[in-house]
Design an enzyme around this catalytic site. Structure first.
Site, PDB file in Angstrom:
ATOM      1  N   SER A  29      45.364  40.744  44.064  1.00 19.82           N
ATOM      2  CA  SER A  29      45.985  41.109  42.789  1.00 19.82           C
ATOM      3  C   SER A  29      47.051  40.099  42.390  1.00 19.82           C
ATOM      4  CB  SER A  29      46.592  42.517  42.888  1.00 19.82           C
ATOM      5  OG  SER A  29      45.571  43.483  43.084  1.00 19.82           O
TER       6      SER A  29
ATOM      7  N   GLU B   7      40.172  44.842  41.156  1.00 19.11           N
ATOM      8  CA  GLU B   7      39.537  46.010  41.790  1.00 19.11           C
ATOM      9  C   GLU B   7      38.050  46.073  41.440  1.00 19.11           C
ATOM     10  OE1 GLU B   7      41.207  47.433  43.959  1.00 19.11           O
ATOM     11  OE2 GLU B   7      43.320  47.290  43.405  1.00 19.11           O
TER      12      GLU B   7
END
Length: 220
Positions: free
Chosen positions: A16, A87
Site C-alpha cells: 500500500s 487490495e
C-alpha cells in the site's frame, strides 16, 4: 504502450505504501489517475499503509465494473491516464479481466497491488488472474520477517489468538489486536510467518508460550 502491472508480497512488505508512492510519482508528472481499493483496514473508500499514510479511494464492490467506469468517465470528458488498484487480491476474476481490457483497448496503465495467497496458502482469485494476465509481475523486495527472523512467505490468521486454516476468505483484521469486538465474534488478527512455522501453526504468541513452559523433569 499501456501495461498491466502486478506488485505482490506478503503483509508488511509495503504494497500500500508503494501504491501511494506510485500515485504520487505519476501525479507529479502531470498524469491523471484514479485510486481503487476494497476491504482496507482504514474503512470504506480509503487506501492506507501501516506507516500511517492514507488517501481517498473508490471502493470496489462485488458488482463494480472497471470497464464501464473508465468508459463513462472518458465519455463525459474526463481524463484517466492510469489506475491504482490496491487490495487487488479481493477483486473477482471478471474485474481483473476488465482491467486488462482497459489497458488493451483504452491504453490506460493499471498498477495492481495485492497479496498472492490467503491464510490457507491458496491463491486468491484476483491474484491468480493477475498472474495469468499481467504484463509485468513484481515481487516486492522489502522482506517481511517471521517471528523467528526468517523471511516470511505466508499469511496466517488467528482467532482469539489461535491460528486457523479454515473459514471465510475475506475477514478484515490487522496485525494488531482489535478493540471493540462483539462478544459473540472471535477477535481476528493476521501475522506473517515462514513456511515452516505456518505449517506447524506456530505463531509468535504460541512460540512464546512454549518457550515459557516448564522443562520436563529428567526422570520418569
Amino acid at each position: 504502450m499501456a501495461e498491466l502491472h502486478f506488485f505482490t508480497g506478503t503483509m508488511d512488505s509495503g504494497k500500500s505504501t508503494l501504491a501511494l508512492q506510485t500515485n504520487h510519482n505519476h501525479a507529479a508528472r502531470g498524469r491523471v489517475g484514479r485510486i481503487f481499493t476494497t476491504h482496507d483496514r482504514a474503512g470504506e473508500a480509503k487506501l492506507s499503509s501501516r506507516l500511517g499514510l492514507t488517501h481517498d479511494a473508490i471502493e470496489v464492490a462485488a458488482d463494480f465494473d472497471f470497464w464501464r467506469y473508465v468508459v463513462d468517465s472518458l465519455t463525459r470528458g474526463g481524463r484517466i491516464d492510469y489506475l491504482i488498484c490496491d487490495e487487488a487480491q479481493f477483486y473477482s476474476r471478471d474485474q481483473i479481466d476488465q482491467l486488462a481490457k482497459v489497458v488493451d483497448e483504452l491504453q490506460v496503465d493499471v498498477f495492481a497491488f495485492g497479496i498472492l495467497t490467503d491464510f490457507r496458502s491458496a491463491l486468491f482469485e484476483g491474484s491468480a488472474r493477475l498472474v495469468e494476465l499481467a504484463d509485468r509481475m513484481n515481487v516486492l523486495q522489502v522482506e517481511a520477517l517471521c517471528w523467528c527472523g526468517k523471511r516470511a512467505t505466508h499469511n496466517a490468521r488467528t482467532e482469539n489468538g489461535v491460528m486457523v486454516t479454515e473459514g471465510a476468505v475475506v475477514v478484515v483484521g490487522d496485525v494488531e489486536s482489535l478493540d471493540g469486538v462483539p462478544a459473540d465474534r472471535p477477535e481476528v488478527a493476521y501475522e506473517v510467518l515462514c513456511r515452516q512455522h505456518h505449517r506447524r501453526r506456530l505463531t509468535a504468541a504460541r512460540a512464546k508460550a512454549v518457550s515459557l513452559a516448564p522443562e520436563p523433569l529428567p526422570f520418569g
